[in-house]
Design a protein around this motif. Structure first.
Motif, PDB file in Angstrom:
ATOM      1  N   CYS A 142       0.714  -1.238  -0.041  1.00 50.99           N
ATOM      2  CA  CYS A 142      -0.130  -0.004  -0.067  1.00 50.99           C
ATOM      3  C   CYS A 142       0.957   1.235   0.098  1.00 50.99           C
ATOM      4  O   CYS A 142       0.499   2.226  -0.620  1.00 50.99           O
ATOM      5  CB  CYS A 142      -0.979  -0.041   1.211  1.00 50.99           C
ATOM      6  N   ILE A 143       1.896   1.136   0.695  1.00 49.78           N
ATOM      7  CA  ILE A 143       2.860   2.392   0.828  1.00 49.78           C
ATOM      8  C   ILE A 143       3.689   2.568  -0.736  1.00 49.78           C
ATOM      9  O   ILE A 143       3.501   3.666  -1.307  1.00 49.78           O
ATOM     10  CB  ILE A 143       4.196   1.969   1.717  1.00 49.78           C
ATOM     11  N   ALA A 144       3.800   1.269  -1.279  1.00 53.80           N
ATOM     12  CA  ALA A 144       4.434   1.339  -2.801  1.00 53.80           C
ATOM     13  C   ALA A 144       3.190   1.924  -3.759  1.00 53.80           C
ATOM     14  O   ALA A 144       3.682   2.718  -4.599  1.00 53.80           O
ATOM     15  CB  ALA A 144       4.890  -0.029  -3.142  1.00 53.80           C
ATOM     16  N   ALA A 145       2.028   1.428  -3.664  1.00 56.76           N
ATOM     17  CA  ALA A 145       0.972   1.977  -4.532  1.00 56.76           C
ATOM     18  C   ALA A 145       0.765   3.469  -4.279  1.00 56.76           C
ATOM     19  O   ALA A 145       0.693   4.290  -5.371  1.00 56.76           O
ATOM     20  CB  ALA A 145      -0.192   1.198  -4.254  1.00 56.76           C
ATOM     21  N   THR A 146       0.823   4.099  -3.316  1.00 57.77           N
ATOM     22  CA  THR A 146       0.612   5.527  -3.002  1.00 57.77           C
ATOM     23  C   THR A 146       2.039   6.381  -3.394  1.00 57.77           C
ATOM     24  O   THR A 146       1.675   7.125  -3.970  1.00 57.77           O
ATOM     25  CB  THR A 146       0.687   5.624  -1.149  1.00 57.77           C
ATOM     26  N   ASP A 147       3.137   5.594  -3.196  1.00 56.97           N
ATOM     27  CA  ASP A 147       4.208   6.172  -3.795  1.00 56.97           C
ATOM     28  C   ASP A 147       4.371   6.472  -5.389  1.00 56.97           C
ATOM     29  O   ASP A 147       4.954   7.269  -5.929  1.00 56.97           O
ATOM     30  CB  ASP A 147       5.492   5.375  -3.353  1.00 56.97           C
ATOM     31  N   TRP A 148       3.618   5.425  -5.965  1.00 59.70           N
ATOM     32  CA  TRP A 148       3.260   5.280  -7.409  1.00 59.70           C
ATOM     33  C   TRP A 148       2.673   6.499  -7.755  1.00 59.70           C
ATOM     34  O   TRP A 148       3.278   7.162  -9.014  1.00 59.70           O
ATOM     35  CB  TRP A 148       2.855   4.146  -7.842  1.00 59.70           C
ATOM     36  N   LEU A 149       1.534   6.777  -7.030  1.00 54.12           N
ATOM     37  CA  LEU A 149       1.077   8.066  -7.426  1.00 54.12           C
ATOM     38  C   LEU A 149       1.895   9.321  -7.197  1.00 54.12           C
ATOM     39  O   LEU A 149       1.448  10.133  -8.131  1.00 54.12           O
ATOM     40  CB  LEU A 149      -0.440   8.381  -6.441  1.00 54.12           C
ATOM     41  N   ILE A 150       2.564   9.572  -6.367  1.00 50.99           N
ATOM     42  CA  ILE A 150       3.440  10.668  -6.016  1.00 50.99           C
ATOM     43  C   ILE A 150       4.398  10.649  -7.179  1.00 50.99           C
ATOM     44  O   ILE A 150       4.829  11.621  -7.819  1.00 50.99           O
ATOM     45  CB  ILE A 150       4.074  10.452  -4.691  1.00 50.99           C
ATOM     46  N   GLU A 151       5.148   9.548  -7.601  1.00 49.47           N
ATOM     47  CA  GLU A 151       6.145   9.484  -8.415  1.00 49.47           C
ATOM     48  C   GLU A 151       5.467   9.877  -9.869  1.00 49.47           C
ATOM     49  O   GLU A 151       6.362  10.306 -10.792  1.00 49.47           O
ATOM     50  CB  GLU A 151       6.729   8.084  -8.677  1.00 49.47           C
ATOM     51  N   GLY A 152       4.151   9.715 -10.070  1.00 48.33           N
ATOM     52  CA  GLY A 152       3.401  10.040 -11.417  1.00 48.33           C
ATOM     53  C   GLY A 152       3.304  11.399 -11.450  1.00 48.33           C
ATOM     54  O   GLY A 152       2.602  11.901 -12.208  1.00 48.33           O
ATOM     55  N   GLY A 153       3.380  12.155 -10.380  1.00 43.90           N
ATOM     56  CA  GLY A 153       3.301  13.509 -10.445  1.00 43.90           C
ATOM     57  C   GLY A 153       2.055  13.995  -9.388  1.00 43.90           C
ATOM     58  O   GLY A 153       1.763  15.400  -9.438  1.00 43.90           O
ATOM     59  N   VAL A 154       1.418  13.272  -8.772  1.00 47.56           N
ATOM     60  CA  VAL A 154       0.449  13.830  -7.626  1.00 47.56           C
ATOM     61  C   VAL A 154       0.990  14.315  -6.506  1.00 47.56           C
ATOM     62  O   VAL A 154       1.810  13.328  -5.757  1.00 47.56           O
ATOM     63  CB  VAL A 154      -0.659  12.982  -7.668  1.00 47.56           C
ATOM     64  N   SER A 155       0.798  15.731  -6.041  1.00 49.79           N
ATOM     65  CA  SER A 155       1.545  15.800  -4.870  1.00 49.79           C
ATOM     66  C   SER A 155       0.962  15.292  -3.458  1.00 49.79           C
ATOM     67  O   SER A 155      -0.185  15.176  -3.467  1.00 49.79           O
ATOM     68  CB  SER A 155       1.382  17.503  -4.582  1.00 49.79           C
ATOM     69  N   PRO A 156       1.889  14.851  -2.599  1.00 51.05           N
ATOM     70  CA  PRO A 156       1.460  13.969  -1.609  1.00 51.05           C
ATOM     71  C   PRO A 156       0.170  15.071  -0.566  1.00 51.05           C
ATOM     72  O   PRO A 156      -0.670  14.434  -0.085  1.00 51.05           O
ATOM     73  CB  PRO A 156       2.467  13.862  -0.703  1.00 51.05           C
TER      74      PRO A 156
END
Length: 317
Positions: free
Chosen positions: A132-146
């Motif tokens: 779940c951390i990896a999936a959230t990081d995937w969004l962040i790495e894709g350009g969505v600000s945390p």
């Protein structure tokens, strides 16, 4: 804390069905061994439910985890929700929770990343958290600000949403908010078994939770630090917790609310009478589940500074 009274006819039917059929099944169905694979039938059966045509779905694949990125077809706002399904770390998946994921996307106007994390026997809770951390990081790495991401989940998924937020806070990654729907937040079952709701719950057999906790954590003696309620909650993002008045996990919801408040974290607890465990997952099946989605969507939009609820034409009334 807000208490919601009143029970619709639809909710009464759902509650009676749960008490008559679902709770006995969960009481006696094995959670390990060959027969436990029968739990997968629920996910397989849910795959035949038609998708909502108002959203588009993009499959996502990570290392050990998979997901669906569900986005409103008429455009998405700035930000995202990451959703973790429930199922006691044993069963359920993307298909069983498509209804709530699609409705949240439509109500908030945001993309929702629904995550299929590894569960027992493929991995222990620590593996689920890492996915779940990896999936959230995937969004962040894709350009969505945390700061534009809200993590949410029901039951075991509520556990994961808080664990992800705690880990993000400790890493200095400021998420926008946390939503827990009937969250399972304390693996210690001793106090919960003595709670009055252990007898009242229409869905969960409370006596089994301790045994399942040992199974999914792989620990014969549970460590307090494995439970989100016992972790350092300081500097956590604002939180919303929703539960049913008679469910046994009301204990977890109220305990986490108390500890978040003690840590100085803004938290809003909503308790609904006449409902079953994780009732918002039903989407718009009942008036109360639809109303709870409005509460969740308003919370998400408030944290992101977005305009409130979009029109959704098929809400149950």
């Amino acid at each position: 804390m807000q208490i919601h009274h009143g029970t619709s006819a639809r909710s009464l039917v759902v509650r009676t069905f749960a008490r008559t059929f679902i709770k006995p099944t969960f009481t006696y169905f094995p959670s390990s061994g060959p027969l436990a694979h029968g739990l997968n039938a629920l996910e397989l059966g849910a795959r035949v439910i038609p998708r909502d045509r108002r959203v588009r779905v993009e499959p996502v694949f990570g290392e050990g985890w998979a997901a669906e990125l569900v986005t409103p077809r008429d455009g998405a706002g700035d930000g995202a929700i990451v959703y973790f399904h429930g199922g006691a770390f044993l069963f359920c998946g993307l298909a069983t929770h498509r209804r709530i994921v699609e409705r949240l996307a439509l109500r908030t106007g945001l993309p929702v990343l629904s995550v299929a994390y590894r569960q027992s026997p493929k991995g222990l809770v620590e593996t689920s958290i890492a996915d779940c951390i990896a999936a959230t990081d995937w969004l962040i790495e894709g350009g969505v600000s945390p700061e534009r991401i809200v993590v949410a989940g029901d039951s075991a998924g509520g556990h994961l949403s808080f664990q992800v937020a705690i880990e993000a806070t400790q890493r200095g990654v400021p998420l926008a908010g946390v939503v827990g729907l009937s969250p399972w937040l304390d693996f210690d079952n001793s106090v919960r078994r003595a709670h009055p709701n252990a007898r009242r719950d229409h869905y969960i057999p409370a006596a089994r939770l301790g045994r399942i906790a040992r199974q999914v954590t792989g620990r014969a003696i549970l460590e307090p630090g494995l439970s989100p309620v016992n972790r350092d909650l300081r500097n956590m993002p604002p939180s919303l917790i929703v539960c049913a008045a008679d469910e046994v996990l009301r204990h977890d919801a109220e305990l986490m609310t108390e500890r978040l408040e003690a840590a100085g974290v803004p938290v809003d607890l909503h308790i609904w009478h006449g409902q079953i465990h994780a009732f918002p997952v039903m989407g718009d099946l009942t008036p109360e589940s639809a109303a709870s989605l409005d509460v969740i969507s308003t919370f998400v939009q408030d944290q992101l500074g977005l305009s409130h609820l979009r029109a959704v034409t098929d809400i149950a009334v």
